[in-house]
Design a protein around this motif. Structure first.
Motif, PDB file in Angstrom:
ATOM      1  N   ASP A 181       0.800  -1.220   0.000  1.00 24.48           N
ATOM      2  CA  ASP A 181       0.000   0.000   0.000  1.00 24.48           C
ATOM      3  C   ASP A 181       0.838   1.278   0.000  1.00 24.48           C
ATOM      4  O   ASP A 181       0.278   2.373   0.115  1.00 24.48           O
ATOM      5  CB  ASP A 181      -0.952   0.016   1.193  1.00 24.48           C
ATOM      6  CG  ASP A 181      -0.220   0.153   2.536  1.00 24.48           C
ATOM      7  OD1 ASP A 181       1.014  -0.068   2.574  1.00 24.48           O
ATOM      8  OD2 ASP A 181      -0.883   0.475   3.542  1.00 24.48           O
ATOM      9  N   ILE A 182       2.155   1.177  -0.123  1.00 21.78           N
ATOM     10  CA  ILE A 182       2.973   2.390  -0.004  1.00 21.78           C
ATOM     11  C   ILE A 182       2.693   3.364  -1.140  1.00 21.78           C
ATOM     12  O   ILE A 182       2.813   4.587  -0.960  1.00 21.78           O
ATOM     13  CB  ILE A 182       4.487   2.044   0.076  1.00 21.78           C
ATOM     14  CG1 ILE A 182       5.280   3.241   0.604  1.00 21.78           C
ATOM     15  CG2 ILE A 182       5.021   1.588  -1.279  1.00 21.78           C
ATOM     16  CD1 ILE A 182       4.910   3.688   1.981  1.00 21.78           C
ATOM     17  N   GLY A 183       2.320   2.863  -2.315  1.00 20.20           N
ATOM     18  CA  GLY A 183       1.964   3.765  -3.408  1.00 20.20           C
ATOM     19  C   GLY A 183       0.734   4.597  -3.082  1.00 20.20           C
ATOM     20  O   GLY A 183       0.690   5.796  -3.367  1.00 20.20           O
ATOM     21  N   ILE A 212       3.805  -0.036  -8.907  1.00 24.43           N
ATOM     22  CA  ILE A 212       5.205   0.302  -8.662  1.00 24.43           C
ATOM     23  C   ILE A 212       5.297   1.491  -7.700  1.00 24.43           C
ATOM     24  O   ILE A 212       4.436   2.365  -7.692  1.00 24.43           O
ATOM     25  CB  ILE A 212       5.956   0.598  -9.970  1.00 24.43           C
ATOM     26  CG1 ILE A 212       5.408   1.850 -10.657  1.00 24.43           C
ATOM     27  CG2 ILE A 212       5.886  -0.594 -10.906  1.00 24.43           C
ATOM     28  CD1 ILE A 212       6.183   2.250 -11.900  1.00 24.43           C
ATOM     29  N   ALA A 213       6.345   1.497  -6.900  1.00 29.26           N
ATOM     30  CA  ALA A 213       6.556   2.587  -5.951  1.00 29.26           C
ATOM     31  C   ALA A 213       6.913   3.869  -6.685  1.00 29.26           C
ATOM     32  O   ALA A 213       7.545   3.842  -7.744  1.00 29.26           O
ATOM     33  CB  ALA A 213       7.665   2.217  -4.973  1.00 29.26           C
ATOM     34  N   HIS A 214       6.499   5.008  -6.141  1.00 31.97           N
ATOM     35  CA  HIS A 214       6.909   6.305  -6.683  1.00 31.97           C
ATOM     36  C   HIS A 214       8.430   6.450  -6.577  1.00 31.97           C
ATOM     37  O   HIS A 214       9.020   6.141  -5.537  1.00 31.97           O
ATOM     38  CB  HIS A 214       6.279   7.456  -5.888  1.00 31.97           C
ATOM     39  CG  HIS A 214       4.785   7.538  -5.974  1.00 31.97           C
ATOM     40  ND1 HIS A 214       3.939   6.677  -5.320  1.00 31.97           N
ATOM     41  CD2 HIS A 214       3.982   8.429  -6.633  1.00 31.97           C
ATOM     42  CE1 HIS A 214       2.684   7.022  -5.557  1.00 31.97           C
ATOM     43  NE2 HIS A 214       2.684   8.067  -6.356  1.00 31.97           N
ATOM     44  N   PRO A 243      11.946  -0.263 -11.911  1.00 39.20           N
ATOM     45  CA  PRO A 243      10.893   0.033 -10.934  1.00 39.20           C
ATOM     46  C   PRO A 243      10.863  -0.951  -9.778  1.00 39.20           C
ATOM     47  O   PRO A 243      11.301  -2.099  -9.897  1.00 39.20           O
ATOM     48  CB  PRO A 243       9.608  -0.044 -11.774  1.00 39.20           C
ATOM     49  CG  PRO A 243       9.956  -0.911 -12.939  1.00 39.20           C
ATOM     50  CD  PRO A 243      11.394  -0.647 -13.235  1.00 39.20           C
ATOM     51  N   VAL A 244      10.329  -0.480  -8.650  1.00 41.49           N
ATOM     52  CA  VAL A 244      10.108  -1.318  -7.477  1.00 41.49           C
ATOM     53  C   VAL A 244       8.673  -1.822  -7.542  1.00 41.49           C
ATOM     54  O   VAL A 244       7.723  -1.052  -7.343  1.00 41.49           O
ATOM     55  CB  VAL A 244      10.335  -0.529  -6.170  1.00 41.49           C
ATOM     56  CG1 VAL A 244      10.033  -1.411  -4.951  1.00 41.49           C
ATOM     57  CG2 VAL A 244      11.759   0.005  -6.106  1.00 41.49           C
ATOM     58  N   PHE A 245       8.491  -3.100  -7.830  1.00 41.06           N
ATOM     59  CA  PHE A 245       7.158  -3.684  -7.894  1.00 41.06           C
ATOM     60  C   PHE A 245       6.702  -4.033  -6.483  1.00 41.06           C
ATOM     61  O   PHE A 245       7.438  -4.670  -5.720  1.00 41.06           O
ATOM     62  CB  PHE A 245       7.151  -4.926  -8.784  1.00 41.06           C
ATOM     63  CG  PHE A 245       7.358  -4.630 -10.246  1.00 41.06           C
ATOM     64  CD1 PHE A 245       6.385  -3.965 -10.971  1.00 41.06           C
ATOM     65  CD2 PHE A 245       8.530  -5.001 -10.881  1.00 41.06           C
ATOM     66  CE1 PHE A 245       6.569  -3.671 -12.311  1.00 41.06           C
ATOM     67  CE2 PHE A 245       8.726  -4.717 -12.223  1.00 41.06           C
ATOM     68  CZ  PHE A 245       7.742  -4.044 -12.949  1.00 41.06           C
ATOM     69  N   LEU A 246       5.486  -3.636  -6.150  1.00 41.64           N
ATOM     70  CA  LEU A 246       4.984  -3.768  -4.777  1.00 41.64           C
ATOM     71  C   LEU A 246       4.102  -5.000  -4.599  1.00 41.64           C
ATOM     72  O   LEU A 246       3.322  -5.336  -5.488  1.00 41.64           O
ATOM     73  CB  LEU A 246       4.178  -2.504  -4.427  1.00 41.64           C
ATOM     74  CG  LEU A 246       4.961  -1.202  -4.502  1.00 41.64           C
ATOM     75  CD1 LEU A 246       4.031  -0.006  -4.340  1.00 41.64           C
ATOM     76  CD2 LEU A 246       6.074  -1.177  -3.454  1.00 41.64           C
ATOM     77  N   PRO A 247       4.225  -5.650  -3.426  1.00 38.52           N
ATOM     78  CA  PRO A 247       5.162  -5.375  -2.330  1.00 38.52           C
ATOM     79  C   PRO A 247       6.568  -5.828  -2.709  1.00 38.52           C
ATOM     80  O   PRO A 247       6.746  -6.632  -3.620  1.00 38.52           O
ATOM     81  CB  PRO A 247       4.593  -6.193  -1.181  1.00 38.52           C
ATOM     82  CG  PRO A 247       3.947  -7.367  -1.858  1.00 38.52           C
ATOM     83  CD  PRO A 247       3.362  -6.817  -3.137  1.00 38.52           C
TER      84      PRO A 247
END
Length: 282
Positions: A181-183, A212-214, A243-247
């Motif tokens: 949920d950080i995005g 993906i994370a900002h 990119p950082v794919f979440l989680p």
């Protein structure tokens, strides 16, 4: 260059739908020659506290070097959605960000903000340009931000930019978790509700397997790891890689240099870089 005054921060809830609709009519061309400016801006202390929690900064009266980016981002989006801006906002990739502060701004200060765009140039994968944002106190620039964007497409040429070369990743000195949920949490404080950051389902509509994370959250999260070890005046320069794919589980590594620090953020499970950064004392 003309200067246009803004009485309030542009409304991102209006600008993002405009970006989607107007993007189809963008045909390239020259960058607009104007500056947007806001004067006597004050920081909302609650908003700053919310930002600090999301990015894991300590709660203090000084603004993190990345925080003024929150205040100038709506002005950047306004400029990039104007009719004469040559490239669509949607699909423009934030590839690098360099922030210089000559001193820390305080939550109780008033300052002016201004934004313009410059330096349209070729890139091996298309064309790139710089969004320039500044914060001024009593007419003096104390914070300077260069956000470099890449527009993929034809017409690319020239050499790769600094930091594009491959290098072996270091061992992690810390491992962090970037929750799913950080995005959404960062979108709440930044206003950047690009669907690629919010949920896996909406990200898939744009070709990503997961949200993906900002990029600016990853930069801020890295900068927070240096609190208490930085001078008041410094430059923090990053290149956004994969990119950082979440989680996600990410590895962080920092090493001291003769004039500052070098740091990396990367996939903790696979040798994939997310950020390469340098902090340089002024």
């Amino acid at each position: 260059m003309s200067v246009l005054e803004l009485r309030e921060s542009p409304n991102l809830g209006v600008l993002f739908p405009k970006a989607v609709i107007s993007g189809f009519s963008k045909k390239g061309g020259e960058l607009p020659d104007r500056t947007y400016r806001r004067t006597d801006v004050r920081v909302d202390a609650k908003h700053l506290a919310d930002y600090n929690r999301v990015c894991e900064f300590r709660l203090t009266d000084e603004l993190p070097a990345t925080y003024p980016h929150m205040l100038t981002f709506p002005m950047q989006v306004k400029l990039m959605t104007d009719a004469d801006f040559p490239f669509p906002l949607v699909g423009s990739v934030h590839v690098a960000n360099r922030i210089t502060q000559t001193r820390a701004l305080r939550v109780d200060e008033k300052f002016d903000l201004r934004v313009h765009v410059e330096n349209l140039r070729p890139h091996p994968k298309g064309r790139q340009f710089d969004m320039i944002s500044e914060a001024l106190v009593d007419g003096e620039v104390v914070w300077h931000d260069v956000s470099t964007y890449l527009r993929r497409g034809s017409g690319g040429s020239g050499e790769s930019g600094a930091g594009d070369e491959r290098r072996e990743l270091p061992s992690a000195s810390a491992v962090w978790r970037a929750p799913e949920d950080i995005g959404r949490r960062y979108a709440e404080v930044s206003g950047d509700r690009n669907p690629i950051h919010l949920h896996a389902l909406s990200a898939k509509l744009f070709g990503f397997p997961k949200a993906i994370a900002h990029g600016m959250w990853t930069k801020a999260r890295c900068l927070a790891a240096f609190e208490g070890r930085l001078p008041e005046a410094y430059t923090v320069d990053v290149r956004f890689k994969l990119p950082v794919f979440l989680p996600a589980k990410v590895g962080f590594h920092a090493e001291q240099t003769s004039d500052g620090w070098r740091f990396d953020l990367f996939d903790a499970r696979k040798p994939k870089p997310h950020i390469e950064g340098v902090i340089t004392a002024l």
